[in-house]
Design a protein around this motif. Structure first.
Motif, PDB file in Angstrom:
ATOM      1  N   ALA A 252      -1.326  28.220 -14.610  1.00 39.34           N
ATOM      2  CA  ALA A 252      -2.767  27.962 -14.640  1.00 39.34           C
ATOM      3  C   ALA A 252      -3.039  26.484 -14.900  1.00 39.34           C
ATOM      4  N   ILE A 253      -2.307  25.920 -15.862  1.00 41.92           N
ATOM      5  CA  ILE A 253      -2.497  24.492 -16.158  1.00 41.92           C
ATOM      6  C   ILE A 253      -2.136  23.639 -14.941  1.00 41.92           C
ATOM      7  N   GLY A 254      -0.969  23.935 -14.313  1.00 44.99           N
ATOM      8  CA  GLY A 254      -0.545  23.171 -13.136  1.00 44.99           C
ATOM      9  C   GLY A 254      -1.539  23.262 -12.001  1.00 44.99           C
ATOM     10  N   THR A 255      -2.062  24.498 -11.753  1.00 38.91           N
ATOM     11  CA  THR A 255      -3.018  24.699 -10.662  1.00 38.91           C
ATOM     12  C   THR A 255      -4.323  23.967 -10.935  1.00 38.91           C
ATOM     13  N   LEU A 256      -4.836  24.084 -12.149  1.00 40.49           N
ATOM     14  CA  LEU A 256      -6.093  23.411 -12.496  1.00 40.49           C
ATOM     15  C   LEU A 256      -5.959  21.895 -12.387  1.00 40.49           C
ATOM     16  N   MET A 257      -4.857  21.353 -12.834  1.00 36.36           N
ATOM     17  CA  MET A 257      -4.657  19.904 -12.755  1.00 36.36           C
ATOM     18  C   MET A 257      -4.533  19.453 -11.291  1.00 36.36           C
ATOM     19  N   PHE A 258      -3.853  20.290 -10.485  1.00 35.69           N
ATOM     20  CA  PHE A 258      -3.719  19.945  -9.061  1.00 35.69           C
ATOM     21  C   PHE A 258      -5.082  19.841  -8.394  1.00 35.69           C
ATOM     22  N   PHE A 259      -5.941  20.847  -8.606  1.00 35.24           N
ATOM     23  CA  PHE A 259      -7.256  20.815  -7.970  1.00 35.24           C
ATOM     24  C   PHE A 259      -8.145  19.727  -8.564  1.00 35.24           C
ATOM     25  N   TRP A 260      -7.925  19.409  -9.824  1.00 33.96           N
ATOM     26  CA  TRP A 260      -8.735  18.346 -10.441  1.00 33.96           C
ATOM     27  C   TRP A 260      -8.378  16.990  -9.820  1.00 33.96           C
ATOM     28  N   PHE A 261      -7.080  16.743  -9.656  1.00 32.47           N
ATOM     29  CA  PHE A 261      -6.647  15.491  -9.012  1.00 32.47           C
ATOM     30  C   PHE A 261      -7.100  15.433  -7.551  1.00 32.47           C
ATOM     31  N   LYS A 262      -7.056  16.601  -6.869  1.00 30.98           N
ATOM     32  CA  LYS A 262      -7.496  16.635  -5.477  1.00 30.98           C
ATOM     33  C   LYS A 262      -8.988  16.304  -5.383  1.00 30.98           C
ATOM     34  N   LYS A 263      -9.762  16.820  -6.319  1.00 38.16           N
ATOM     35  CA  LYS A 263     -11.208  16.555  -6.336  1.00 38.16           C
ATOM     36  C   LYS A 263     -11.466  15.068  -6.581  1.00 38.16           C
ATOM     37  N   LYS A 264     -10.621  14.439  -7.361  1.00 37.61           N
ATOM     38  CA  LYS A 264     -10.770  13.011  -7.643  1.00 37.61           C
ATOM     39  C   LYS A 264     -10.310  12.129  -6.477  1.00 37.61           C
ATOM     40  N   GLY A 265      -9.679  12.761  -5.472  1.00 36.57           N
ATOM     41  CA  GLY A 265      -9.292  11.981  -4.285  1.00 36.57           C
ATOM     42  C   GLY A 265      -7.917  11.357  -4.375  1.00 36.57           C
ATOM     43  N   TRP A 266      -7.082  11.789  -5.287  1.00 34.12           N
ATOM     44  CA  TRP A 266      -5.774  11.189  -5.434  1.00 34.12           C
ATOM     45  C   TRP A 266      -4.813  11.595  -4.312  1.00 34.12           C
ATOM     46  N   PHE A 267      -5.157  12.641  -3.573  1.00 36.36           N
ATOM     47  CA  PHE A 267      -4.298  13.086  -2.483  1.00 36.36           C
ATOM     48  C   PHE A 267      -4.837  12.676  -1.109  1.00 36.36           C
ATOM     49  N   ASP A 268      -5.915  11.900  -1.086  1.00 32.17           N
ATOM     50  CA  ASP A 268      -6.508  11.469   0.196  1.00 32.17           C
ATOM     51  C   ASP A 268      -5.694  10.354   0.833  1.00 32.17           C
TER      52      ASP A 268
ATOM     53  N   HIS B  39       0.831  -1.202   0.000  1.00 36.50           N
ATOM     54  CA  HIS B  39       0.000   0.000   0.000  1.00 36.50           C
ATOM     55  C   HIS B  39       0.864   1.251   0.000  1.00 36.50           C
ATOM     56  N   GLN B  40       1.915   1.257   0.816  1.00 38.74           N
ATOM     57  CA  GLN B  40       2.805   2.416   0.856  1.00 38.74           C
ATOM     58  C   GLN B  40       3.491   2.628  -0.483  1.00 38.74           C
ATOM     59  N   THR B  41       3.870   1.514  -1.119  1.00 39.43           N
ATOM     60  CA  THR B  41       4.497   1.615  -2.434  1.00 39.43           C
ATOM     61  C   THR B  41       3.517   2.182  -3.456  1.00 39.43           C
ATOM     62  N   ASN B  42       2.275   1.721  -3.389  1.00 36.60           N
ATOM     63  CA  ASN B  42       1.253   2.225  -4.310  1.00 36.60           C
ATOM     64  C   ASN B  42       0.998   3.718  -4.099  1.00 36.60           C
ATOM     65  N   ARG B  43       0.974   4.136  -2.819  1.00 34.09           N
ATOM     66  CA  ARG B  43       0.771   5.549  -2.539  1.00 34.09           C
ATOM     67  C   ARG B  43       1.929   6.386  -3.095  1.00 34.09           C
ATOM     68  N   THR B  44       3.141   5.876  -2.931  1.00 36.39           N
ATOM     69  CA  THR B  44       4.303   6.598  -3.458  1.00 36.39           C
ATOM     70  C   THR B  44       4.238   6.693  -4.983  1.00 36.39           C
ATOM     71  N   MET B  45       3.913   5.575  -5.612  1.00 33.58           N
ATOM     72  CA  MET B  45       3.804   5.571  -7.081  1.00 33.58           C
ATOM     73  C   MET B  45       2.679   6.495  -7.544  1.00 33.58           C
ATOM     74  N   GLN B  46       1.591   6.555  -6.779  1.00 34.31           N
ATOM     75  CA  GLN B  46       0.471   7.425  -7.133  1.00 34.31           C
ATOM     76  C   GLN B  46       0.888   8.894  -7.085  1.00 34.31           C
ATOM     77  N   MET B  47       1.618   9.269  -6.027  1.00 33.54           N
ATOM     78  CA  MET B  47       2.074  10.646  -5.918  1.00 33.54           C
ATOM     79  C   MET B  47       3.033  11.010  -7.037  1.00 33.54           C
ATOM     80  N   LEU B  48       3.951  10.082  -7.328  1.00 24.01           N
ATOM     81  CA  LEU B  48       4.893  10.339  -8.414  1.00 24.01           C
ATOM     82  C   LEU B  48       4.175  10.450  -9.753  1.00 24.01           C
TER      83      LEU B  48
END
Length: 316
Positions: free
Chosen positions: A300-316, A249-258
């Motif tokens: 703008a692109i970086g910020t929009l993508m960051f919030f889009w991924f956050k909305k999808k729960g990738w940072f939970d 799980h920790q490995t998957n989380r690391t790979m997800q962040m990367l």
């Protein structure tokens, strides 16, 4: 070394006898113990006691499987004690016949010593015989299994709670060591359990029936030890699976962040790559505020993508 304890016809317990005493005097029963005997002492097994050559040969070859063999005038047992330090098997051979029991072991045995010391303070001497000694030997050997299993169980519980804050590699290494120790114990306990079952169901040993409940108690102890070993092995497997799942799980989380970081930088890298080309006629290069516009677009692109991924729960 040979140690001898016997009971006279007057129900008196006599210890520290010699082989010469056995030749001169008659006893109601005798226990002769051979501890790390010399070749001369080993020869007495055939010359004096007249035990079967095959049984004597088994004594010479250590680590026989726990077993019971019947011969004309005696029965031969092989049982296993366990060394607490390295969990190695220590073989004890037993010759049992009418009014006599002979034990043979190549190393010092705490179980044998405990049985010998028992005769110093025993009260009811009328019930003593060779089967009483046989029961005491088995009981002492089996009872010494429990502290070993309890120590392993305590260590497994420590590994489960990780009270020492060990790394994942250290935890798994110690966990596999405990599984190996439990396997060693299982290879000792299961044959001993089968041996006791055979002893309880034999018709060749009449003295067993007189103390059947005592031998049944030893068999119950062996069943309990076997169940404890199986339970602890299952626990180590569950802990191992939990640690491996956590590591995965920790490995998957690391790979997800990367992956998220890589995806955010992919369009930015594309823009930088386009405007990093060395063509002479690129209209945007002549714009006065082109540099700042490109930075604004990338942020703008970086910020929009960051919030889009956050909305999808990738940072939970």
């Amino acid at each position: 070394m040979i140690r001898i304890v016997a009971q006279t016809n007057d129900n008196e317990i006599v210890i520290n006898l010699t082989m010469e005493d056995l030749r001169k005097q008659h006893f109601s029963w005798v226990w002769v113990d051979f501890e790390a005997p010399s070749q001369e002492e080993i020869a007495l097994l055939e010359s004096h006691f007249h035990f079967h050559p095959l049984a004597v040969e088994d004594c010479m070859h250590e680590l026989q499987r726990p077993k019971l063999d019947y011969y004309d005038n005696h029965s031969f047992f092989v049982i296993h004690a366990v060394d607490k330090e390295d969990l190695s098997k220590k073989e004890i051979d037993i010759f049992l016949e009418k009014n006599r029991i002979v034990t043979f072991h190549a190393h010092a045995s705490g179980s044998i010593n405990a049985a010998f010391n028992m005769f110093n303070g025993i009260n009811n001497k009328e019930e003593l015989d060779e089967f009483f000694v046989f029961h005491q030997l088995l009981d002492n050997v089996v009872d010494k299994y429990f502290p070993i299993v309890y120590d392993i169980e305590d260590h497994i519980n420590e590994l489960e709670d990780n009270t020492k804050q060990l790394s994942m590699e250290q935890l798994l290494e110690q966990l596999f060591d405990r599984r190996g120790e439990l396997l060693k114990l299982r290879q000792t306990v299961h044959p001993m359990r089968d041996l006791l079952y055979r002893v309880l169901n034999t018709h060749h040993l009449e003295g067993i029936d007189d103390r059947r409940e005592y031998f049944v108690d030893i068999h119950d102890h062996l069943i309990k030890v076997a169940d404890m070993i199986a339970s602890n092995r299952e626990m180590t497997q569950d802990i191992r699976d939990s640690y491996l799942s956590l590591s995965s799980h920790q490995t998957n989380r690391t790979m997800q962040m990367l992956t998220v970081i890589s995806v955010i930088f992919m369009p930015l890298t594309f823009i930088v790559g386009v405007y990093g080309m060395n063509f002479e006629f690129m209209p945007e290069l002549d714009e006065k505020y082109g540099y700042f516009v490109v930075w604004f677009i990338m942020l703008a692109i970086g910020t929009l993508m960051f919030f889009w991924f956050k909305k999808k729960g990738w940072f939970d």
